[in-house]
Design a protein around this motif. Structure first.
Motif, short mmCIF file in Angstrom:
data_model
loop_
_atom_site.label_atom_id
_atom_site.label_comp_id
_atom_site.label_asym_id
_atom_site.label_seq_id
_atom_site.Cartn_x
_atom_site.Cartn_y
_atom_site.Cartn_z
N LEU A 169 -2.59 -2.83 -0.92
CA LEU A 169 -2.78 -2.15 0.36
C LEU A 169 -2.99 -3.13 1.51
O LEU A 169 -3.49 -2.76 2.57
CB LEU A 169 -4.00 -1.21 0.28
N ASP A 170 -2.59 -4.40 1.34
CA ASP A 170 -2.78 -5.35 2.43
C ASP A 170 -1.87 -5.00 3.61
O ASP A 170 -0.87 -4.30 3.47
CB ASP A 170 -2.55 -6.79 1.96
N TRP A 205 0.79 9.71 -1.85
CA TRP A 205 2.02 8.95 -2.08
C TRP A 205 2.30 8.77 -3.57
O TRP A 205 3.45 8.84 -4.01
CB TRP A 205 1.88 7.60 -1.40
N CYS A 206 1.25 8.54 -4.35
CA CYS A 206 1.41 8.22 -5.76
C CYS A 206 1.41 9.46 -6.66
O CYS A 206 1.51 9.32 -7.89
CB CYS A 206 0.32 7.25 -6.22
N ARG A 243 3.18 0.04 2.29
CA ARG A 243 2.00 0.68 2.87
C ARG A 243 2.36 1.43 4.14
O ARG A 243 1.91 2.55 4.37
CB ARG A 243 0.92 -0.37 3.18
N HIS A 244 3.20 0.83 4.98
CA HIS A 244 3.57 1.46 6.24
C HIS A 244 4.51 2.65 6.01
O HIS A 244 4.41 3.67 6.69
CB HIS A 244 4.19 0.43 7.18
N GLY A 294 6.50 2.79 -8.68
CA GLY A 294 6.62 1.72 -7.70
C GLY A 294 5.47 0.73 -7.82
O GLY A 294 4.42 1.05 -8.40
N PRO A 295 5.62 -0.48 -7.27
CA PRO A 295 4.59 -1.52 -7.39
C PRO A 295 3.21 -1.09 -6.91
O PRO A 295 2.21 -1.34 -7.57
CB PRO A 295 5.15 -2.66 -6.53
N MET A 296 3.14 -0.41 -5.76
CA MET A 296 1.84 -0.05 -5.21
C MET A 296 1.13 0.99 -6.07
O MET A 296 -0.07 0.90 -6.31
CB MET A 296 2.00 0.46 -3.78
#
Length: 236
Positions: A104-105, A52-53, A111-112, A62-64
């Motif tokens: 990743l909570d 994803w990253c 995350r989804h 993005g934040p994640m």
């Protein structure tokens, strides 16, 4: 998955993070909401996050992914002073609302989206590794669709709006649609403060009534509910 409980961790980095109030609050939020979300191993999450990253995916800012870049730098840093500087940068970024305390909570909508996109991708190299987590991702997608159907069927059509179960489902839907970790934390605090002491028993009983009603309706024969309803009928 919920992040590991760092309250008993011994590493300096873990102690610094657990001493930071937003991290502790989001850990609690995760544990309140996580049972309704798809569960993945950390290995699966990190594999998907790496995909994803990747700069070619367009999520690096993005934040994640920003959080992932900082935490990776902390993990690979060999200088104590540099590690401390990076941990402080992480805390400041969380305070500024630029990233979430726990990227990743299980309550994080990104995350989804990440797991669904990873599973929908045609990355042949990861097809075998993706099998297990992608079944869980599909189950989560079905769960979200069932919740949307139940909100319409039970809360609107059956006149149960405002009931404990409807409040729980509406809360879950709000969390699912809220990217900001700080806002999810606020929503969780508001929701928890409004709950009566016996809410768990109320929700459990209402859930039984709701599922019996939906399984007796035309919804019970659809692919979305067929498996769930067959188990309910078997238990009767």
């Amino acid at each position: 998955d919920c992040p590991p409980d760092l309250s008993t961790a011994t590493s300096p980095t873990a102690r610094m993070l657990m001493s930071y109030e937003p991290f502790r609050t989001l850990f609690l939020l995760c544990c309140i909401v996580a049972p309704t979300y798809a569960q993945y191993s950390m290995k699966d999450l990190l594999m998907a996050q790496h995909w994803w990253c990747s700069p070619s995916r367009g999520h690096a800012e993005g934040p994640m992914c920003k959080r992932a870049a900082i935490t990776e730098a902390i993990a690979t840093s060999t200088e104590a002073a540099e590690k401390t500087r990076l941990v402080e940068k992480l805390k400041q970024s969380i305070q500024a609302g630029q990233i979430d305390a726990q990227g990743l909570d299980a309550t994080n909508p990104e995350r989804h989206r990440m797991m669904e996109a990873w599973c929908d991708s045609t990355d042949e190299a990861n097809n075998v590794a993706k099998k297990g987590p992608c079944i869980r991702a599909a189950n989560h997608r079905s769960f979200v669709k069932r919740r949307e159907t139940l909100l319409t069927f039970w809360c609107e059509e059956q006149g149960q709006a405002g009931s404990p179960k409807c409040a729980q489902m509406e809360f879950g839907q709000k969390i699912q649609n809220t990217d900001s970790g700080a806002e999810r934390k606020r929503l969780a605090a508001d929701f928890k403060a409004k709950q009566p002491s016996n809410v768990e028993d109320q929700v459990k009983e209402e859930t039984k009534q709701m599922m019996h009603a939906v399984c007796a309706s035309s919804h019970g024969k659809t692919e979305l509910f067929k498996s769930t309803c067959s188990r309910i009928h078997h238990e009767l």
